[in-house]
Enzyme design. Structure first.
Site, mmCIF file in Angstrom:
data_model
loop_
_atom_site.group_PDB
_atom_site.id
_atom_site.type_symbol
_atom_site.label_atom_id
_atom_site.label_comp_id
_atom_site.label_asym_id
_atom_site.label_seq_id
_atom_site.Cartn_x
_atom_site.Cartn_y
_atom_site.Cartn_z
ATOM 1 N N LYS A 115 1.117 6.957 -6.540
ATOM 2 C CA LYS A 115 -0.081 7.772 -6.772
ATOM 3 C C LYS A 115 0.199 9.248 -6.503
ATOM 4 C CE LYS A 115 -2.852 8.665 -3.691
ATOM 5 N NZ LYS A 115 -3.436 8.493 -2.405
ATOM 6 N N SER A 151 0.839 -1.208 0.000
ATOM 7 C CA SER A 151 0.000 0.000 0.000
ATOM 8 C C SER A 151 0.870 1.254 0.000
ATOM 9 C CB SER A 151 -0.902 0.028 1.240
ATOM 10 O OG SER A 151 -1.867 -0.986 1.150
ATOM 11 N N GLN A 194 -7.343 1.938 1.188
ATOM 12 C CA GLN A 194 -6.267 1.016 0.822
ATOM 13 C C GLN A 194 -6.529 -0.362 1.438
ATOM 14 O OE1 GLN A 194 -3.951 2.893 -1.867
ATOM 15 N NE2 GLN A 194 -3.548 0.850 -1.080
#
Ligand code: NAP
Length: 328
Positions: A79, A72, A123
């Protein structure tokens, strides 16, 4: 020709063959970074002008991370780096590992009601004491940029996609960008999760591929993987797809994010499969960047659908705009 010249010519020839093999291998690589860059420049960034001039505001994503998870963390880093280049706001909420399910639901409820937030990303995986299904069901569909809430699941399973899990979309986008034929092909998806395997199988069915889904109880796995024209590994374990497990000319998409000796690797033994594969994604640099760009696409789409205020035609054209991968 003396011995020295003969030897020099031999090594030059060897070097050229080596260079040729290298470029042959390079041409097989499906470059997720290249796709992500083009999608950013040609599809996402042009909307910023419209957001500024028409809406006078930008989309906002809220990411919720409960506890710690290396995959994650790596996804969030990717991201953030991508979102920095775009006209979006992004906020990360780190919640403690021991948060109760009730507290998490209350947190999401507040975000559902917050008009400044356009997309909510939770997540996964969540800690064992929290029921992922209950959490996914609590996100309002219009902000569900990962496509996991019941009405979005119904939409992608019914082949009328609305917000679809970004990873599944990322794999489809790469296949389309590289103009890999899907109609009538046999696609084998290894992994049956709700965020990768299952939505991807539905997207491929919509493209008229014949789809086989494999999982941890599939025996023997190689019997199915060897039949794939397109093989997608979405497992989360190293060395699941090894040499000898694909047919010659197959397209191999590696979704896996694993760490081995501190190094990020996928589910597929990339180097060993390069010879037999026609096309293959590396890890890193394959499905990961494509996923991030699809998440951004989903956020912008969610924002624009909200702003379109139930104008069906407008919503239809916005959806077409964001899913035009082959034109990127
Ligand atoms: P998941 O929910 O844990 O699902 C894994 C799937 O793999 C399950 O269906 C499981 O089968 C199956 N499986 C486990 N061991 C297997 C084996 N030995 N042979 C065949 N199948 C096996 O994971 P996920 O959320 O789908 O994610 C999969 C991987 O993708 C992870 O590495 C994750 O980090 C990565 N990921 C990458 C991106 C990206 O952008 N690149 C995005 C999201 C996720 P059962 O159902 O029988 O248990």
């Amino acid at each position: 020709m003396d011995y020295y010249n003969l030897l020099t010519s031999f090594f030059k020839l060897k070097l050229n063959v080596l260079k040729m093999n290298q470029s042959d291998e390079e041409s097989k690589i499906i470059d997720g970074r290249l796709f992500a860059q083009e999608y950013l420049e040609k599809i996402l960034k042009p909307r910023c002008k419209i957001f500024t001039e028409v809406y006078q505001k930008f989309p906002k994503l809220s990411t919720i991370l409960v506890g710690e998870d290396p995959a994650s963390e790596s996804y969030i880093k990717l991201k953030d780096r991508f979102f920095e280049k775009l006209c979006v706001e992004s906020e990360l909420f780190r919640l403690p590992e021991d948060i109760t399910e009730k507290e998490l639901l209350e947190f999401i409820d507040a975000q559902n009601k917050d008009a400044t937030i356009d997309g909510i990303l939770i997540q996964l995986p969540l800690p064992d004491h929290i029921d992922t299904d209950i959490i996914n069901e609590s996100i309002i569909p219009s902000k569900d940029v990962e496509g996991v809430s019941p009405s979005n699941v119904y939409a992608w399973a019914k082949a009328t996609p609305n917000l679809v899990p970004a990873t599944a979309l990322g794999v489809l986008a790469l296949l389309k960008y590289y103009q890999i034929p899907l109609k009538g092909k046999h696609a084998v998806v290894v992994g049956r999760s709700m965020i990768v395997g299952k939505p991807l199988a539905h997207l491929l069915l919509k493209e008229h591929a014949t789809v086989t889904i494999c999982h941890s109880r599939t025996k023997p796995l190689e019997k199915h993987t060897r039949e794939a024209d397109i093989l997608i590994a979405a497992v989360g374990r190293t060395h699941v797809i090894k040499q000898g497990m694909i047919k010659k000319g197959a397209v191999v998409m590696d979704v896996g994010v694993n760490f081995e000796d501190g190094k990020l690797i996928g589910d597929v033994d990339f180097d060993d499969l390069l010879t037999d594969a026609d096309r293959i994604t590396p890890v890193p640099g394959g499905v990961g960047p494509a996923t991030t760009s699809m998440l951004a696409g989903n956020l912008l789409l969610a924002f624009e659908i909200k702003e379109a205020q139930h104008d069906i035609e407008k919503i239809k054209s916005i959806k077409e705009y964001y899913t035009n991968y082959s034109k990127v």
